[in-house]
Design a protein around this motif. Sequence first.
Motif, PDB file in Angstrom:
ATOM      1  N   ALA A 182      40.760  27.235  41.534  1.00  0.00           N
ATOM      2  CA  ALA A 182      40.291  28.586  41.217  1.00  0.00           C
ATOM      3  C   ALA A 182      40.523  29.499  42.414  1.00  0.00           C
ATOM      4  CB  ALA A 182      38.818  28.565  40.826  1.00  0.00           C
ATOM      5  N   MET A 183      40.494  30.801  42.136  1.00  0.00           N
ATOM      6  CA  MET A 183      40.685  31.825  43.171  1.00  0.00           C
ATOM      7  C   MET A 183      39.343  32.491  43.463  1.00  0.00           C
ATOM      8  SD  MET A 183      42.826  33.395  45.225  1.00  0.00           S
ATOM      9  CE  MET A 183      44.442  32.934  44.569  1.00  0.00           C
ATOM     10  N   LEU A 184      38.884  32.364  44.711  1.00  0.00           N
ATOM     11  CA  LEU A 184      37.612  32.935  45.142  1.00  0.00           C
ATOM     12  C   LEU A 184      37.814  34.334  45.699  1.00  0.00           C
ATOM     13  CD1 LEU A 184      34.558  32.661  46.036  1.00  0.00           C
ATOM     14  CD2 LEU A 184      35.456  31.696  48.180  1.00  0.00           C
ATOM     15  N   LEU A 185      37.025  35.288  45.215  1.00  0.00           N
ATOM     16  CA  LEU A 185      36.992  36.625  45.820  1.00  0.00           C
ATOM     17  C   LEU A 185      36.026  36.543  46.998  1.00  0.00           C
ATOM     18  CD1 LEU A 185      37.862  37.188  42.721  1.00  0.00           C
ATOM     19  CD2 LEU A 185      37.229  39.546  43.255  1.00  0.00           C
ATOM     20  N   ASP A 207      41.498  28.623  46.463  1.00  0.00           N
ATOM     21  CA  ASP A 207      42.162  29.562  47.340  1.00  0.00           C
ATOM     22  C   ASP A 207      41.273  30.795  47.373  1.00  0.00           C
ATOM     23  OD1 ASP A 207      44.281  28.011  48.089  1.00  0.00           O
ATOM     24  OD2 ASP A 207      45.700  28.860  46.660  1.00  0.00           O
ATOM     25  N   ALA A 208      41.579  31.764  48.221  1.00  0.00           N
ATOM     26  CA  ALA A 208      40.700  32.923  48.347  1.00  0.00           C
ATOM     27  C   ALA A 208      41.507  34.197  48.527  1.00  0.00           C
ATOM     28  CB  ALA A 208      39.734  32.737  49.521  1.00  0.00           C
ATOM     29  N   VAL A 209      40.877  35.317  48.127  1.00  0.00           N
ATOM     30  CA  VAL A 209      41.482  36.633  48.329  1.00  0.00           C
ATOM     31  C   VAL A 209      40.435  37.542  48.964  1.00  0.00           C
ATOM     32  CG1 VAL A 209      40.917  37.253  45.924  1.00  0.00           C
ATOM     33  CG2 VAL A 209      42.582  38.626  47.215  1.00  0.00           C
ATOM     34  N   TYR A 210      40.875  38.260  49.985  1.00  0.00           N
ATOM     35  CA  TYR A 210      40.004  39.208  50.683  1.00  0.00           C
ATOM     36  C   TYR A 210      40.653  40.582  50.637  1.00  0.00           C
ATOM     37  CZ  TYR A 210      38.283  41.830  54.751  1.00  0.00           C
ATOM     38  OH  TYR A 210      37.798  42.817  55.568  1.00  0.00           O
ATOM     39  N   MET A 266      36.701  50.239  41.300  1.00  0.00           N
ATOM     40  CA  MET A 266      37.289  49.488  42.411  1.00  0.00           C
ATOM     41  C   MET A 266      37.202  47.984  42.146  1.00  0.00           C
ATOM     42  SD  MET A 266      35.929  51.562  45.746  1.00  0.00           S
ATOM     43  CE  MET A 266      36.348  53.296  46.039  1.00  0.00           C
ATOM     44  N   ARG A 267      36.046  47.594  41.643  1.00  0.00           N
ATOM     45  CA  ARG A 267      35.857  46.169  41.360  1.00  0.00           C
ATOM     46  C   ARG A 267      36.834  45.689  40.281  1.00  0.00           C
ATOM     47  NH1 ARG A 267      33.850  41.969  44.196  1.00  0.00           N
ATOM     48  NH2 ARG A 267      33.018  40.348  42.834  1.00  0.00           N
ATOM     49  N   ARG A 268      37.071  46.519  39.291  1.00  0.00           N
ATOM     50  CA  ARG A 268      37.994  46.147  38.218  1.00  0.00           C
ATOM     51  C   ARG A 268      39.416  45.978  38.761  1.00  0.00           C
ATOM     52  NH1 ARG A 268      36.761  47.677  32.628  1.00  0.00           N
ATOM     53  NH2 ARG A 268      38.667  48.929  32.481  1.00  0.00           N
ATOM     54  N   TYR A 269      39.804  46.811  39.715  1.00  0.00           N
ATOM     55  CA  TYR A 269      41.149  46.655  40.293  1.00  0.00           C
ATOM     56  C   TYR A 269      41.227  45.439  41.206  1.00  0.00           C
ATOM     57  CZ  TYR A 269      43.458  50.495  38.081  1.00  0.00           C
ATOM     58  OH  TYR A 269      44.058  51.277  37.115  1.00  0.00           O
ATOM     59  N   MET A 270      40.151  45.127  41.866  1.00  0.00           N
ATOM     60  CA  MET A 270      40.121  43.877  42.631  1.00  0.00           C
ATOM     61  C   MET A 270      40.303  42.675  41.704  1.00  0.00           C
ATOM     62  SD  MET A 270      36.991  44.431  45.325  1.00  0.00           S
ATOM     63  CE  MET A 270      37.050  45.683  46.610  1.00  0.00           C
ATOM     64  N   MET A 271      39.632  42.714  40.576  1.00  0.00           N
ATOM     65  CA  MET A 271      39.740  41.598  39.624  1.00  0.00           C
ATOM     66  C   MET A 271      41.162  41.496  39.068  1.00  0.00           C
ATOM     67  SD  MET A 271      36.693  40.260  39.609  1.00  0.00           S
ATOM     68  CE  MET A 271      36.081  39.448  38.141  1.00  0.00           C
ATOM     69  N   ARG A 272      41.788  42.636  38.816  1.00  0.00           N
ATOM     70  CA  ARG A 272      43.173  42.615  38.318  1.00  0.00           C
ATOM     71  C   ARG A 272      44.106  41.954  39.342  1.00  0.00           C
ATOM     72  NH1 ARG A 272      41.643  48.145  36.337  1.00  0.00           N
ATOM     73  NH2 ARG A 272      41.936  48.157  34.055  1.00  0.00           N
ATOM     74  N   GLU A 377      51.895  51.553  41.054  1.00  0.00           N
ATOM     75  CA  GLU A 377      52.787  51.430  42.200  1.00  0.00           C
ATOM     76  C   GLU A 377      52.019  50.946  43.434  1.00  0.00           C
ATOM     77  OE1 GLU A 377      54.500  55.260  42.646  1.00  0.00           O
ATOM     78  OE2 GLU A 377      55.520  55.227  40.686  1.00  0.00           O
ATOM     79  N   MET A 378      50.788  51.448  43.585  1.00  0.00           N
ATOM     80  CA  MET A 378      49.959  51.033  44.719  1.00  0.00           C
ATOM     81  C   MET A 378      49.585  49.561  44.616  1.00  0.00           C
ATOM     82  SD  MET A 378      47.395  54.283  45.127  1.00  0.00           S
ATOM     83  CE  MET A 378      47.984  55.868  45.754  1.00  0.00           C
ATOM     84  N   VAL A 379      49.259  49.115  43.406  1.00  0.00           N
ATOM     85  CA  VAL A 379      48.930  47.710  43.198  1.00  0.00           C
ATOM     86  C   VAL A 379      50.135  46.840  43.537  1.00  0.00           C
ATOM     87  CG1 VAL A 379      48.398  45.962  41.448  1.00  0.00           C
ATOM     88  CG2 VAL A 379      47.100  48.108  41.518  1.00  0.00           C
TER      89      VAL A 379
END
Length: 393
Positions: A182-185, A207-210, A266-272, A377-379
């Motif tokens: 799984a991917m941990l935020l 794994d993790a994403v910051y 912001m949270r929704r874009y982090m999740m994406r 484009e930013m994503v």
Amino acid sequence: MAQGFLLKYAEIGVKGKNRYKFEDALCDQIRLRLSFIDGDFTVQKESGRVFVQADGDFDFDEVIETLQRVFGLAGISPVEVVEDKNWDNVTKAVGDFVEKQYDKCDFSFKVKSKRSDKHYPYTSPEVCVEMGGYLLDRFPELSVDVHNPDVYIWVEIREKAYIYSKVYKGIGGMPLGTAGKAMLLLSGGIDSPVAGYMISKRGVWIDAVYFHAPPYTSERAKQKVVDLAKLVSRYTGKIRLHVVNFTDIQMYIYEQCPHEELTIIMRRYMMRIAQHLAKENGCLGLVTGESIGQVASQTMQSLAATNEVCDIPVYRPLIAFDKQDIVDISEKIGTYETSIQPYEDCCTIFVAKHPVTKPNLKAINKSEENLTEKIDEMVKEALDTIEIIEIGK
């Protein structure tokens, strides 16, 4: 007599025909962890147990501490091993063990036995009675207390006989790698490192994403997250930390969307972004440190709003935990002192004074329509410029 460690597991024991897979995964993890310690260790399966033979010089405390961080182990016992389990050999070995372990043999004791070798001439209750009698004869100062003894003396009859009197508590759970990935935020707070630990305890690699937002978040804030990942990796094994530059996305949302909706969007874009990375890295879901009602973005309605952008599961191990429950675990695993260092992450920088606590999905989706193709484009840019840091061993 040979020496080593007899390791007990709990949940694995109730598995059916697949039990051997969990045992093999557990043995692999034990071998891996012990490979980083000076000493010569041989790991092998016993019936319902794992035995680690220890040869040469090694640091006893380091071995115990290492094994106590292996998911799947319920108990760790230093043992003496009797190769020839003839009854006379076993009784003498138990007496020698007691004499070596205890300076004064003036305590109360109880013998406990487990007999896996059903051909052995004594049953488990008979081993307890006969061994107790032998010890009382050899050490007259000893006394038997079957209800509240000072010392338990264990005798396990397997292919060999194992003798021990101490059991160090294991961490429990399931062996790493038996439940997917799984991917941990991961943020710099208290909750997400604990969530990573908790999901890994169920056998999940992480794994993790910051999400980094320079210059609003400092390099020290990023280092804090790296430090937290290192602490968590003592339990979870290697972690690939994906550092995403979130500044442009965050500023664009701040400029284009209603401020009370900032946190949710912001949270929704982090999740994406996290979901994209999860799929790219073979993860079966996302993991967050959210707990119902802890902050505005963690109400039932807010969680539903962030879930809406995901088509893979979102696991929240702390969903019903009180804050103190989470703090207690963070202290136990050693992440608390790092988590409370005063370096803010991007989730805390752009917080509205009055964030919406019951977001309306239609309103949120309409606000996101104002972001146009520029945000895509930013994503893409954020994904193309990810920094990957390999952590742990």
